[in-house]
Design a protein around this motif. Structure first.
Motif, PDB file in Angstrom:
ATOM      1  N   GLY A 161       0.776  -1.229   0.000  1.00  0.00           N
ATOM      2  CA  GLY A 161       0.000   0.000   0.000  1.00  0.00           C
ATOM      3  C   GLY A 161       0.808   1.280   0.000  1.00  0.00           C
ATOM      4  O   GLY A 161       0.238   2.375  -0.054  1.00  0.00           O
ATOM      5  N   LYS A 162       2.135   1.172   0.077  1.00  0.00           N
ATOM      6  CA  LYS A 162       2.948   2.391   0.141  1.00  0.00           C
ATOM      7  C   LYS A 162       2.875   3.168  -1.165  1.00  0.00           C
ATOM      8  O   LYS A 162       2.870   4.394  -1.162  1.00  0.00           O
ATOM      9  CB  LYS A 162       4.387   2.045   0.473  1.00  0.00           C
ATOM     10  CG  LYS A 162       5.280   3.280   0.623  1.00  0.00           C
ATOM     11  CD  LYS A 162       6.671   2.931   1.134  1.00  0.00           C
ATOM     12  CE  LYS A 162       7.498   4.185   1.366  1.00  0.00           C
ATOM     13  NZ  LYS A 162       8.856   3.870   1.892  1.00  0.00           N
ATOM     14  N   TYR A 163       2.841   2.443  -2.277  1.00  0.00           N
ATOM     15  CA  TYR A 163       2.784   3.102  -3.583  1.00  0.00           C
ATOM     16  C   TYR A 163       1.553   2.624  -4.344  1.00  0.00           C
ATOM     17  O   TYR A 163       1.261   1.422  -4.370  1.00  0.00           O
ATOM     18  CB  TYR A 163       4.053   2.800  -4.387  1.00  0.00           C
ATOM     19  CG  TYR A 163       5.312   3.323  -3.731  1.00  0.00           C
ATOM     20  CD1 TYR A 163       5.567   4.684  -3.662  1.00  0.00           C
ATOM     21  CD2 TYR A 163       6.239   2.449  -3.168  1.00  0.00           C
ATOM     22  CE1 TYR A 163       6.707   5.175  -3.051  1.00  0.00           C
ATOM     23  CE2 TYR A 163       7.386   2.929  -2.552  1.00  0.00           C
ATOM     24  CZ  TYR A 163       7.617   4.287  -2.497  1.00  0.00           C
ATOM     25  OH  TYR A 163       8.742   4.774  -1.888  1.00  0.00           O
ATOM     26  N   SER A 164       0.869   3.563  -4.972  1.00  0.00           N
ATOM     27  CA  SER A 164      -0.329   3.197  -5.736  1.00  0.00           C
ATOM     28  C   SER A 164       0.019   2.709  -7.131  1.00  0.00           C
ATOM     29  O   SER A 164      -0.745   1.970  -7.749  1.00  0.00           O
ATOM     30  CB  SER A 164      -1.287   4.394  -5.830  1.00  0.00           C
ATOM     31  OG  SER A 164      -0.639   5.503  -6.447  1.00  0.00           O
ATOM     32  N   GLY A 165       1.171   3.126  -7.636  1.00  0.00           N
ATOM     33  CA  GLY A 165       1.612   2.692  -8.961  1.00  0.00           C
ATOM     34  C   GLY A 165       2.741   1.693  -8.853  1.00  0.00           C
ATOM     35  O   GLY A 165       2.985   1.090  -7.803  1.00  0.00           O
ATOM     36  N   ASP A 166       3.458   1.507  -9.953  1.00  0.00           N
ATOM     37  CA  ASP A 166       4.599   0.589  -9.995  1.00  0.00           C
ATOM     38  C   ASP A 166       5.704   1.128  -9.088  1.00  0.00           C
ATOM     39  O   ASP A 166       6.223   2.215  -9.324  1.00  0.00           O
ATOM     40  CB  ASP A 166       5.086   0.475 -11.439  1.00  0.00           C
ATOM     41  CG  ASP A 166       6.332  -0.389 -11.572  1.00  0.00           C
ATOM     42  OD1 ASP A 166       6.705  -1.070 -10.587  1.00  0.00           O
ATOM     43  OD2 ASP A 166       6.936  -0.387 -12.668  1.00  0.00           O
ATOM     44  N   PRO A 167       6.095   0.381  -8.062  1.00  0.00           N
ATOM     45  CA  PRO A 167       7.141   0.874  -7.160  1.00  0.00           C
ATOM     46  C   PRO A 167       8.551   0.782  -7.732  1.00  0.00           C
ATOM     47  O   PRO A 167       9.512   1.179  -7.075  1.00  0.00           O
ATOM     48  CB  PRO A 167       6.993  -0.025  -5.933  1.00  0.00           C
ATOM     49  CG  PRO A 167       6.459  -1.309  -6.485  1.00  0.00           C
ATOM     50  CD  PRO A 167       5.548  -0.914  -7.619  1.00  0.00           C
ATOM     51  N   CYS A 207      14.748   7.148 -10.406  1.00  0.00           N
ATOM     52  CA  CYS A 207      13.533   6.422 -10.027  1.00  0.00           C
ATOM     53  C   CYS A 207      12.620   7.329  -9.206  1.00  0.00           C
ATOM     54  O   CYS A 207      13.079   7.975  -8.261  1.00  0.00           O
ATOM     55  CB  CYS A 207      13.903   5.192  -9.198  1.00  0.00           C
ATOM     56  SG  CYS A 207      15.391   4.323  -9.758  1.00  0.00           S
ATOM     57  N   ASN A 208      11.348   7.352  -9.552  1.00  0.00           N
ATOM     58  CA  ASN A 208      10.397   8.164  -8.772  1.00  0.00           C
ATOM     59  C   ASN A 208       9.258   7.336  -8.212  1.00  0.00           C
ATOM     60  O   ASN A 208       8.270   7.859  -7.715  1.00  0.00           O
ATOM     61  CB  ASN A 208       9.849   9.318  -9.611  1.00  0.00           C
ATOM     62  CG  ASN A 208       8.900   8.851 -10.707  1.00  0.00           C
ATOM     63  OD1 ASN A 208       8.813   7.646 -10.991  1.00  0.00           O
ATOM     64  ND2 ASN A 208       8.179   9.779 -11.317  1.00  0.00           N
ATOM     65  N   ARG A 209       9.365   6.005  -8.301  1.00  0.00           N
ATOM     66  CA  ARG A 209       8.361   5.059  -7.796  1.00  0.00           C
ATOM     67  C   ARG A 209       6.991   5.322  -8.407  1.00  0.00           C
ATOM     68  O   ARG A 209       5.955   5.112  -7.779  1.00  0.00           O
ATOM     69  CB  ARG A 209       8.298   5.106  -6.258  1.00  0.00           C
ATOM     70  CG  ARG A 209       9.649   5.043  -5.572  1.00  0.00           C
ATOM     71  CD  ARG A 209      10.435   3.817  -5.924  1.00  0.00           C
ATOM     72  NE  ARG A 209      11.872   3.958  -5.579  1.00  0.00           N
ATOM     73  CZ  ARG A 209      12.811   3.107  -5.934  1.00  0.00           C
ATOM     74  NH1 ARG A 209      12.509   2.038  -6.649  1.00  0.00           N
ATOM     75  NH2 ARG A 209      14.079   3.311  -5.609  1.00  0.00           N
ATOM     76  N   SER A 210       7.006   5.835  -9.637  1.00  0.00           N
ATOM     77  CA  SER A 210       5.794   6.071 -10.434  1.00  0.00           C
ATOM     78  C   SER A 210       4.853   7.102  -9.808  1.00  0.00           C
ATOM     79  O   SER A 210       3.641   7.083 -10.047  1.00  0.00           O
ATOM     80  CB  SER A 210       5.033   4.756 -10.680  1.00  0.00           C
ATOM     81  OG  SER A 210       5.832   3.842 -11.386  1.00  0.00           O
ATOM     82  N   ILE A 211       5.409   8.021  -9.037  1.00  0.00           N
ATOM     83  CA  ILE A 211       4.598   9.105  -8.473  1.00  0.00           C
ATOM     84  C   ILE A 211       4.423  10.169  -9.547  1.00  0.00           C
ATOM     85  O   ILE A 211       5.415  10.720 -10.037  1.00  0.00           O
ATOM     86  CB  ILE A 211       5.271   9.700  -7.228  1.00  0.00           C
ATOM     87  CG1 ILE A 211       5.381   8.626  -6.146  1.00  0.00           C
ATOM     88  CG2 ILE A 211       4.509  10.910  -6.725  1.00  0.00           C
ATOM     89  CD1 ILE A 211       6.148   9.065  -4.925  1.00  0.00           C
ATOM     90  N   PRO A 212       3.191  10.466  -9.951  1.00  0.00           N
ATOM     91  CA  PRO A 212       2.960  11.429 -11.038  1.00  0.00           C
ATOM     92  C   PRO A 212       3.637  12.773 -10.762  1.00  0.00           C
ATOM     93  O   PRO A 212       3.457  13.372  -9.703  1.00  0.00           O
ATOM     94  CB  PRO A 212       1.430  11.574 -11.060  1.00  0.00           C
ATOM     95  CG  PRO A 212       0.930  10.278 -10.497  1.00  0.00           C
ATOM     96  CD  PRO A 212       1.930   9.900  -9.436  1.00  0.00           C
ATOM     97  N   GLY A 213       4.434  13.212 -11.721  1.00  0.00           N
ATOM     98  CA  GLY A 213       5.116  14.490 -11.606  1.00  0.00           C
ATOM     99  C   GLY A 213       6.291  14.500 -10.655  1.00  0.00           C
ATOM    100  O   GLY A 213       6.967  15.522 -10.494  1.00  0.00           O
ATOM    101  N   GLY A 214       6.560  13.381 -10.008  1.00  0.00           N
ATOM    102  CA  GLY A 214       7.635  13.337  -9.031  1.00  0.00           C
ATOM    103  C   GLY A 214       9.000  13.185  -9.663  1.00  0.00           C
ATOM    104  O   GLY A 214       9.157  12.535 -10.700  1.00  0.00           O
TER     105      GLY A 214
END
Length: 253
Positions: A161-167, A207-214
């Motif tokens: 649950g830490k990341y909503s997208g691809d970690p 790597c941004n752990r798939s955080i949008p705009g991160g």
């Protein structure tokens, strides 16, 4: 030294096949990604029969014992489809794998089917290879090497649950450590050596752990260096977390 054009063409073709049309074949967080048959087919198309073998876990973190287990299956599958029974020739896709084994009951009962993330169920794939490959002449089996430079603590799996997208578990995996030291004494029949192919401490990219705009990697709190750039902090982390632990010769000054 001038490399013959046909060797360059073979290398280029092999690279294209093994990268899967431009996509690097990463593994799952804790298990090999490509099925045994798919890996064997790609190696055959790349000309593995004209080489000394293949490598596994390059730039990755899969535990050494899982890499050697999987690599042994791939080698056995290569034999099965090229030198095995006539009915098997040209059919690496018939090999059992980390995803499915015809030797298992597959009746829906716990433990009665292969599960990629549960190596205790891989015994069913071992059984299939025992039944269909047996013990071929040792000189007919393809050998391999395993990159252990970053696999000391196995694959990284972030908290659920830490990341909503691809970690991006393959990318600058957090808290990993150096693995087995380079050696030719692996005690695994088909594994000729443990080697450090990817430079320890070399970044996998931003790597941004798939955080949008991160742009910041939340695991490290910084923007990761570009792919291939030496990253001292990651190198220190790999050394701190090495398994087995690194030993230093304090007598050398």
């Amino acid at each position: 030294m001038r490399i013959p054009p046909h060797r360059l063409a073979l290398a280029a073709s092999a690279l294209t096949l093994l990268l899967g049309a431009g996509r690097i074949p990463r593994t799952r967080p804790g298990a090999p990604g490509r099925s045994v048959g798919d890996a064997a087919q790609r190696l055959l198309r790349a000309g593995v029969t004209r080489t000394q073998g293949f490598s596994l876990n390059v730039s990755n973190h899969l535990a050494t014992d899982l890499s050697t287990h999987y690599g042994t299956w791939v080698s056995q599958c290569l034999w099965f489809t090229t030198k095995g029974p006539d009915w098997a020739r040209g059919h690496p896709d018939w090999c059992a794998s980390q995803y499915y084994s015809p030797a298992a009951p597959n009746d829906g009962q716990p433990g009665n089917a292969v599960h990629v993330d549960d190596p205790s169920t891989w015994r069913w794939t071992d059984l299939w290879f025992q039944q269909n490959v047996g013990a071929p002449p040792a000189q007919e089996l393809t050998h391999l090497v395993v990159d252990t430079g970053r696999d000391g603590r196995g694959a990284w799996t972030p908290p659920a649950g830490k990341y909503s997208g691809d970690p991006q578990t393959w990318c600058n995996a957090f808290g990993r450590g150096i693995g087995a030291r380079p050696t030719a004494h692996t005690r695994v029949p088909l594994v000729d050596a443990y080697v450090w192919i990817k430079t320890v401490g070399q970044s996998d990219g931003e790597c941004n752990r798939s955080i949008p705009g991160g742009t910041i990697d939340p695991e490290y709190g910084v923007v990761d260096p570009a792919a291939g750039v030496w990253w001292p902090e990651q190198a220190k982390s790999l050394v701190r977390n090495a398994a087995p632990a690194l030993e230093f010769n304090t007598a050398l000054r």
